[in-house]
Scaffold this active site. Structure first.
Site, short mmCIF file in Angstrom:
data_model
loop_
_atom_site.label_atom_id
_atom_site.label_comp_id
_atom_site.label_asym_id
_atom_site.label_seq_id
_atom_site.Cartn_x
_atom_site.Cartn_y
_atom_site.Cartn_z
N TYR A 144 2.38 6.95 -11.02
CA TYR A 144 2.99 5.62 -11.11
C TYR A 144 2.00 4.59 -10.61
O TYR A 144 1.39 4.78 -9.55
CB TYR A 144 4.27 5.59 -10.26
CG TYR A 144 4.99 4.26 -10.27
CD1 TYR A 144 5.62 3.79 -11.43
CD2 TYR A 144 5.05 3.46 -9.12
CE1 TYR A 144 6.29 2.56 -11.43
CE2 TYR A 144 5.72 2.25 -9.12
CZ TYR A 144 6.34 1.80 -10.28
OH TYR A 144 7.01 0.60 -10.28
N ASP A 239 -5.84 4.69 -7.57
CA ASP A 239 -4.66 3.97 -7.10
C ASP A 239 -4.29 4.56 -5.74
O ASP A 239 -3.64 5.59 -5.65
CB ASP A 239 -3.52 4.11 -8.11
CG ASP A 239 -2.25 3.42 -7.63
OD1 ASP A 239 -2.22 2.95 -6.47
OD2 ASP A 239 -1.28 3.37 -8.41
N LYS A 267 1.52 -1.11 0.02
CA LYS A 267 2.24 -0.38 1.06
C LYS A 267 1.63 -0.57 2.46
O LYS A 267 1.76 -1.65 3.02
CB LYS A 267 2.41 1.07 0.66
CG LYS A 267 3.18 1.12 -0.69
CD LYS A 267 3.75 2.44 -1.09
CE LYS A 267 4.74 2.25 -2.23
NZ LYS A 267 4.33 2.77 -3.53
C1 LIG Z 1 4.36 2.00 -4.90
C2 LIG Z 1 3.24 2.26 -5.81
C3 LIG Z 1 2.77 1.27 -6.70
C4 LIG Z 1 3.47 -0.03 -6.91
O1 LIG Z 1 3.46 -0.85 -5.77
P1 LIG Z 1 4.55 -2.02 -5.67
O2 LIG Z 1 4.18 -2.70 -4.39
O3 LIG Z 1 5.88 -1.35 -5.64
O4 LIG Z 1 4.38 -2.88 -6.84
C5 LIG Z 1 1.62 1.54 -7.42
N1 LIG Z 1 0.99 2.71 -7.30
C6 LIG Z 1 1.41 3.67 -6.47
C7 LIG Z 1 0.65 4.95 -6.36
C8 LIG Z 1 2.56 3.49 -5.72
O5 LIG Z 1 3.00 4.49 -4.93
#
Ligand SMILES: *Cc1c(COP(=O)(O)O)cnc(C)c1O
Length: 428
Positions: A144, A239, A267
């Site tokens: 994601y 990511d 995060k």
């Molecule tokens: C949470 C998450 C996102 C998205 O971040 P948001 O602040 O919710 O937009 C993107 N990549 C990874 C791996 C994530 O865990």
């Protein structure tokens, strides 16, 4: 435990907010029941609107790695708020957090702050496309990267070479530029690259996948991805929205000793305020406006409250030499305890863990990608989730989520949790 007031609040919320929540993962759709409304939180505990105390294993999906209402963050934010909450002009704070992040993370020279992980990943892809002058990207099924159009893609029917939208509103035109590969499958990736010569701008990957439960990379996988990128002029985007400042000071790049070309954060980096960031070596970052041609902007980017929270968080992590070891030990202790009680109760399961990311899958076979993650028994998970909730333990309301361990958890909390899992396992 009673959830009378939470249910009432949810009913009120549903009237004016779609599904009653501002992010779908908060709804209890896959486990049944209604979401719990939080009143406040401190350390490892959530306190809900009905007066229940819950031990928190989600921690705002990662950011509260040092616990809720962490004193240095609270102090930094309250002090900053008195000085004005947004200027749309540069502040010294932004340079301070940027310099600290650059010093903590390997292999990056410059960083730009945005407001979410989604924005970070979306901007990183635009930058990669601008830099390479290529259009297509490769992502892995089950990873994601936020809710930007190019990432809401699923495998096309039969066709391996391009994806199809997995949400209405994402156009076929967008979907055709995102190719979908299998996590932990280098041969699959290699054939995808070979089928699209000189067309791939970037491969984006969660170096440790956390959005299909926790799925660590198998031996040699990321090394192979790195090599394929080098051989084909493709930029590698890590990511690290979940893994950054969680698995190590320098995130997965440091822990796994692999260099990415662009790294995305979210995060933890915001200490619980809305912050994302992306970073790379200067040659790539200088492609961004106002220095370069790739446009990217934000009215509230680098917001002083958000930067104050993020800076306090990164300083706390940077100044605590034992933090990541402590998180590792606590999570390993939890893992060993869960193994013990699930085995004793003859539950069929697999546990995946790396550092302070851990997940329990209710299936016996190894979980290495989306397909194997999807084999988990959701009915068992539902019982497990609601059983733990009754015992005062809050895990994510979905079988496909990682637990985020916080340093605020004591060994008593962990023992309490393991005992509760023992009790709940007998009912599965
Ligand atoms: C949470 C998450 C996102 C998205 O971040 P948001 O602040 O919710 O937009 C993107 N990549 C990874 C791996 C994530 O865990």
């Amino acid at each position: 435990m009673l959830y009378q007031r939470s249910s009432q609040l949810f009913a009120e919320a549903e009237k004016v907010i779609p599904g009653g929540v501002n992010s779908p993962v908060r709804a209890f759709k896959s486990v049944g029941g209604t979401p719990i409304f939080v009143k406040q939180a401190k350390g490892a505990y959530l306190y809900d609107e009905d007066g229940n105390r819950l031990i928190d294993y989600i921690n705002s999906w990662g950011p509260m790695i040092l616990g809720h209402a962490f004193e240095p963050v609270v102090q930094a934010v309250t002090e900053r708020a008195k000085l004005g909450t947004s200027f749309g002009m540069p502040t010294e704070l932004e340079t301070q957090i940027a310099a600290l992040a650059v010093s903590m993370v390997p292999n990056i020279d410059k960083i730009r702050f945005v407001n979410s992980g989604t924005e970070a990943c979306m901007s990183a892809v635009r930058l990669a496309r601008g830099f390479t002058k290529r259009d297509k990207i490769i992502k892995f099924a089950g990873c994601y990267h936020g809710h930007s159009d190019s990432f809401l893609i699923q495998a096309g029917s039969g066709a391996m070479t391009f994806g199809t939208p997995n949400s209405p509103g994402v156009t076929a035109g967008t979907a055709k530029d995102t190719l979908l590969a299998k996590y932990n499958d280098l041969e699959n990736l290699r054939s995808l690259i070979e089928a699209n010569p000189n067309e791939i701008a970037a491969i984006i990957v969660e170096p440790v996948a956390g959005n299909m439960g926790c799925v660590p990379p198998t031996k040699g996988f990321l090394e192979g991805v790195r090599q394929l990128c080098l051989e084909n002029g493709i930029l590698l985007i890590f990511d690290e929205v979940m893994t950054g400042f969680r698995l190590a000071k320098g995130g997965a790049q440091e822990l796994l000793n692999i260099n990415a070309d662009i790294v995305c954060f979210g995060k933890v980096i915001g200490g619980g305020l809305p912050v994302g960031a992306f970073a790379a070596r200067a040659e790539i970052m200088n492609y961004l406006a106002p220095l370069g041609p790739v446009y990217q902007a934000g009215t509230l980017s680098g917001n002083p409250l958000a930067m104050a929270a993020g800076l306090a968080m990164l300083e706390s992590l940077n100044n605590d030499a034992a933090i990541f070891q402590r998180l590792e030990e606590k999570t390993a202790y939890l893992e060993a305890g869960i193994h013990r009680v699930l085995q004793a109760n003859n539950v069929v399961y697999t546990i995946n863990r790396i550092g302070s990311m851990i997940s329990v899958h209710f299936d016996a076979s190894p979980v290495i990608d989306l397909q194997t993650a999807a084999k988990g028994d959701n009915e068992t998970f539902k019982k497990f989730f609601h059983g733990l909730l009754k015992e005062g333990i809050y895990i994510a309301p979905s079988a496909y989520e990682t637990w985020f361990i916080t340093d605020a958890l004591s060994y008593d909390d962990l023992d309490f949790t393991i005992n509760a899992i023992d009790k709940v396992s007998k009912t599965l």
